[in-house]
Design a protein around this motif. Structure first.
Motif, PDB file in Angstrom:
ATOM      1  N   ALA A  43      -6.942   0.285  -5.424  1.00 51.74           N
ATOM      2  CA  ALA A  43      -6.869  -0.723  -6.079  1.00 51.74           C
ATOM      3  C   ALA A  43      -5.806  -2.232  -6.187  1.00 51.74           C
ATOM      4  CB  ALA A  43      -6.552   0.278  -7.792  1.00 51.74           C
ATOM      5  N   ASP A  44      -5.505  -1.725  -5.178  1.00 53.80           N
ATOM      6  CA  ASP A  44      -4.344  -2.822  -4.843  1.00 53.80           C
ATOM      7  C   ASP A  44      -5.384  -4.641  -4.583  1.00 53.80           C
ATOM      8  OD1 ASP A  44      -2.917  -4.225  -4.541  1.00 53.80           O
ATOM      9  OD2 ASP A  44      -1.871  -3.497  -2.496  1.00 53.80           O
ATOM     10  N   VAL A  45      -6.019  -4.946  -5.915  1.00 56.74           N
ATOM     11  CA  VAL A  45      -6.878  -5.696  -5.824  1.00 56.74           C
ATOM     12  C   VAL A  45      -6.544  -6.636  -6.527  1.00 56.74           C
ATOM     13  CG1 VAL A  45      -9.154  -6.809  -6.074  1.00 56.74           C
ATOM     14  CG2 VAL A  45      -8.920  -4.511  -5.350  1.00 56.74           C
ATOM     15  N   ASP A  46      -5.887  -7.984  -5.845  1.00 53.48           N
ATOM     16  CA  ASP A  46      -5.501  -9.196  -7.230  1.00 53.48           C
ATOM     17  C   ASP A  46      -7.279  -9.919  -8.208  1.00 53.48           C
ATOM     18  OD1 ASP A  46      -2.733  -9.017  -6.463  1.00 53.48           O
ATOM     19  OD2 ASP A  46      -3.541 -10.324  -4.479  1.00 53.48           O
ATOM     20  N   PRO A  47      -6.924 -10.671  -9.126  1.00 55.29           N
ATOM     21  CA  PRO A  47      -7.501 -11.157  -9.651  1.00 55.29           C
ATOM     22  C   PRO A  47      -8.656 -12.261  -8.662  1.00 55.29           C
ATOM     23  CG  PRO A  47      -5.831 -11.183 -11.027  1.00 55.29           C
ATOM     24  CD  PRO A  47      -5.458 -10.919  -9.736  1.00 55.29           C
ATOM     25  N   ASN A  48      -8.003 -12.866  -7.549  1.00 56.50           N
ATOM     26  CA  ASN A  48      -8.191 -13.427  -6.734  1.00 56.50           C
ATOM     27  C   ASN A  48      -7.851 -13.144  -5.600  1.00 56.50           C
ATOM     28  OD1 ASN A  48      -9.716 -16.273  -8.576  1.00 56.50           O
ATOM     29  ND2 ASN A  48      -7.189 -16.358  -9.005  1.00 56.50           N
ATOM     30  N   PRO A  49      -9.357 -12.255  -5.347  1.00 55.64           N
ATOM     31  CA  PRO A  49      -7.970 -11.249  -3.346  1.00 55.64           C
ATOM     32  C   PRO A  49      -8.515 -12.006  -3.020  1.00 55.64           C
ATOM     33  CG  PRO A  49     -11.260 -10.844  -4.122  1.00 55.64           C
ATOM     34  CD  PRO A  49      -9.884 -11.603  -5.328  1.00 55.64           C
ATOM     35  N   ASN A  50      -7.328 -11.937  -1.980  1.00 58.99           N
ATOM     36  CA  ASN A  50      -6.669 -12.286  -0.571  1.00 58.99           C
ATOM     37  C   ASN A  50      -6.633 -11.628   0.723  1.00 58.99           C
ATOM     38  OD1 ASN A  50      -4.190 -10.844  -0.256  1.00 58.99           O
ATOM     39  ND2 ASN A  50      -3.959 -11.957  -2.509  1.00 58.99           N
ATOM     40  N   GLU A  51      -6.092 -12.158   1.857  1.00 54.82           N
ATOM     41  CA  GLU A  51      -6.620 -10.916   3.261  1.00 54.82           C
ATOM     42  C   GLU A  51      -5.612 -10.028   3.194  1.00 54.82           C
ATOM     43  OE1 GLU A  51      -3.608 -14.116   4.267  1.00 54.82           O
ATOM     44  OE2 GLU A  51      -5.459 -14.049   2.649  1.00 54.82           O
ATOM     45  N   LYS A  52      -4.472 -10.487   2.674  1.00 55.89           N
ATOM     46  CA  LYS A  52      -3.587  -9.006   2.174  1.00 55.89           C
ATOM     47  C   LYS A  52      -4.021  -7.856   1.349  1.00 55.89           C
ATOM     48  CE  LYS A  52       0.681 -12.253   2.272  1.00 55.89           C
ATOM     49  NZ  LYS A  52       1.416 -12.774   1.406  1.00 55.89           N
ATOM     50  N   ASN A  53      -4.532  -8.100   0.464  1.00 53.51           N
ATOM     51  CA  ASN A  53      -5.656  -7.297  -0.180  1.00 53.51           C
ATOM     52  C   ASN A  53      -6.724  -6.799   0.782  1.00 53.51           C
ATOM     53  OD1 ASN A  53      -5.805  -9.115  -3.250  1.00 53.51           O
ATOM     54  ND2 ASN A  53      -3.949  -8.000  -2.429  1.00 53.51           N
ATOM     55  N   LEU A  54      -7.400  -7.538   1.648  1.00 57.34           N
ATOM     56  CA  LEU A  54      -8.421  -6.763   2.358  1.00 57.34           C
ATOM     57  C   LEU A  54      -8.215  -5.837   2.925  1.00 57.34           C
ATOM     58  CD1 LEU A  54     -11.208  -6.660   3.179  1.00 57.34           C
ATOM     59  CD2 LEU A  54     -11.332  -8.964   4.393  1.00 57.34           C
ATOM     60  N   ALA A  55      -6.701  -6.175   3.885  1.00 60.51           N
ATOM     61  CA  ALA A  55      -6.209  -5.434   4.921  1.00 60.51           C
ATOM     62  C   ALA A  55      -5.659  -4.027   4.490  1.00 60.51           C
ATOM     63  CB  ALA A  55      -5.144  -5.745   5.879  1.00 60.51           C
ATOM     64  N   SER A  56      -4.293  -4.555   3.180  1.00 63.06           N
ATOM     65  CA  SER A  56      -4.575  -3.088   2.536  1.00 63.06           C
ATOM     66  C   SER A  56      -5.520  -2.043   2.841  1.00 63.06           C
ATOM     67  CB  SER A  56      -3.167  -3.159   1.501  1.00 63.06           C
ATOM     68  OG  SER A  56      -2.438  -3.999   1.556  1.00 63.06           O
ATOM     69  N   GLY A  57      -7.176  -2.577   1.350  1.00 68.00           N
ATOM     70  CA  GLY A  57      -7.779  -2.183   1.477  1.00 68.00           C
ATOM     71  C   GLY A  57      -8.560  -1.332   2.822  1.00 68.00           C
ATOM     72  N   VAL A  58      -8.656  -2.321   3.780  1.00 73.80           N
ATOM     73  CA  VAL A  58      -9.058  -1.370   5.510  1.00 73.80           C
ATOM     74  C   VAL A  58      -8.276  -0.077   5.930  1.00 73.80           C
ATOM     75  CG1 VAL A  58      -9.579  -1.827   7.870  1.00 73.80           C
ATOM     76  CG2 VAL A  58     -10.819  -3.812   5.889  1.00 73.80           C
ATOM     77  N   GLU A  59      -7.444  -0.486   5.677  1.00 72.83           N
ATOM     78  CA  GLU A  59      -6.288   0.639   6.147  1.00 72.83           C
ATOM     79  C   GLU A  59      -6.582   1.970   5.355  1.00 72.83           C
ATOM     80  OE1 GLU A  59      -1.527   1.051   6.576  1.00 72.83           O
ATOM     81  OE2 GLU A  59      -1.946  -0.928   5.236  1.00 72.83           O
ATOM     82  N   ALA A  60      -6.207   2.094   3.577  1.00 73.25           N
ATOM     83  CA  ALA A  60      -6.600   2.810   2.890  1.00 73.25           C
ATOM     84  C   ALA A  60      -8.497   4.054   3.466  1.00 73.25           C
ATOM     85  CB  ALA A  60      -6.740   2.742   1.655  1.00 73.25           C
ATOM     86  N   TYR A  61      -9.651   2.634   3.476  1.00 71.66           N
ATOM     87  CA  TYR A  61     -10.884   3.009   4.349  1.00 71.66           C
ATOM     88  C   TYR A  61     -10.434   4.128   5.577  1.00 71.66           C
ATOM     89  CZ  TYR A  61     -15.130   3.453   5.193  1.00 71.66           C
ATOM     90  OH  TYR A  61     -16.767   3.314   5.837  1.00 71.66           O
ATOM     91  N   HIS A  62      -9.370   3.227   6.452  1.00 72.22           N
ATOM     92  CA  HIS A  62      -9.328   4.520   7.280  1.00 72.22           C
ATOM     93  C   HIS A  62      -8.741   5.500   7.820  1.00 72.22           C
ATOM     94  CE1 HIS A  62     -11.705   1.401  10.102  1.00 72.22           C
ATOM     95  NE2 HIS A  62     -11.190   0.999   9.528  1.00 72.22           N
ATOM     96  N   ALA A  63      -7.588   5.726   6.619  1.00 67.91           N
ATOM     97  CA  ALA A  63      -6.668   6.656   6.422  1.00 67.91           C
ATOM     98  C   ALA A  63      -7.266   7.508   5.828  1.00 67.91           C
ATOM     99  CB  ALA A  63      -5.553   6.176   5.389  1.00 67.91           C
TER     100      ALA A  63
END
Length: 381
Positions: free
Chosen positions: A67-87
């Protein structure tokens, strides 16, 4: 009329009150055994999100949440999400929420198996063919607002946090395999979110209908989408528990996103850079920009809105429609000026540059130049 249905256009859609209960079945249909539910921070602890996670856990599918998603999501949110997906060893994504959660969830599923940076897949020419299509994880979308229609879209909007530019990332397989549209999930939306998201859907329909490109199917969908918003958004705003109004607005949101395959225009070209620079709510920003853009486009769209107004039951042709739009905004508490959203005169040159490179420019019925975009921003300010 019972507002329940199973639709296969533009993807598989399970529509109706209470259908979030079918979330585990949707996971099974897409082959997910360990899904990651992606949503925004504001939804993370709400009962509707807990309910969805409970359904997954009861079915033996885990309780994965990002849920680390900003109101206007950015590439930093995306990198964290991909990391969580793999982890977490996940094998699919449930994109859950409004536009931000849906857009980022789709991108997590898209980027989890790619080796190139996300900006290499911007919606330019055939850039989408650079992606490894086989590495895109399955996606289920569950909207909790009625606005962006991202649940039936083949793209996501991601903000570049360094340049403050919004980029559209496109791939056909980003279209979710299954969508669960449950109007009960939208009952708790605050009134200002109901208004902003509903007017986002309206803007999609208005701009698709205005676009000069040839797509008669989208034209028809846009027209009926405008009618649903006209008839049901005031009801949903007045009474958030009105399930018929909530359901019809969820349909209008999907219709707007389906229709804008025909094109968007100056409303979105202006709104995207404003949102990137000032972090404004996208649908609300669209609504503030809409009257000025209608006036600007009037020479090219007045005749077609003469027809639309007749269908919508609005007297006075284009002028009547333009007046209706302002009255609707006012009735829903939408500010009249961009300055009310924090936009400054000093920012206009940067906003114009952002608008000029926005893909939405290409769908405007009148060519957008630096001079007329500057005038539009000044008018709306």
């Amino acid at each position: 009329m019972t507002l329940t249905g199973n639709w296969s256009y533009p993807t598989t859609i399970k529509f109706g009150a209470g259908r979030i209960a079918e979330l585990a079945d949707a996971c099974a249909a897409t082959g997910m055994t360990r899904p990651l539910l992606v949503t925004d921070r504001g939804l993370a602890d709400l009962p509707i999100t807990t309910q969805a996670l409970d359904i997954l856990e009861t079915a033996g599918l885990g309780r994965g949440l990002f849920a680390d998603v900003d109101p206007n999501p950015n590439e930093k949110n995306l990198a964290s999400g991909v990391e969580a997906y793999h982890a977490g060893g996940h094998d699919g994504v449930i994109a859950f929420g409004g536009g931000s959660g849906l857009d980022l969830g789709k991108m997590v599923a898209f980027m989890a198996g790619q080796t190139r940076p996300v900006w290499d897949f911007e919606d330019i020419g055939d850039w989408w063919t650079r992606a490894d299509a086989k590495a895109i994880a399955p996606i289920i979308a569950v909207p909790t607002t009625a606005g962006t229609g991202s649940e039936v879209g083949r793209a996501s909007v991601i903000t570049n946090s360094e340049t403050h530019a919004k980029k559209i990332i496109f791939h056909p397989k980003v279209l979710p395999s299954i969508v669960i549209c449950d109007p009960e999930l939208t009952v708790g939306m605050p009134r200002f979110i109901t208004a902003g998201t509903g007017l986002d859907a309206f803007a999609h329909c208005v701009e698709a209908y205005s676009s000069p490109h040839y797509h008669p199917m989208s034209q028809g969908i846009a027209l009926e989408g405008m009618r649903l918003v006209k008839d049901y958004l005031p009801r949903a705003y007045a009474d958030g528990t009105d399930l018929e109004a909530r359901a019809q607005m969820m349909s209008a949101a999907m219709m707007g996103a389906t229709a804008f395959q025909k094109g968007l225009g100056a409303i979105h070209a202006m709104s995207h850079p404003i949102g990137a620079h000032f972090n404004t709510h996208h649908g609300t920003t669209n609504a503030v920009c809409m009257p000025a853009v209608l006036d600007f486009n009037a020479p090219a769209i007045a005749d077609r809105f003469q027809q639309a107004s007749a269908y919508l039951g609005i007297a006075g042709g284009f002028d009547g429609f333009r007046a209706f739009v302002q009255d609707l905004n006012d009735s829903l508490g939408i500010p009249r000026r961009l300055s009310d959203l924090g936009v400054t005169a000093e920012s206009i040159p940067a906003l114009v540059e952002g608008a000029l490179v926005d893909p939405s420019c290409g769908g405007n019925p009148i060519e957008l130049t630096k001079a007329n975009l500057t005038a539009l921003f000044e008018t709306a300010l």
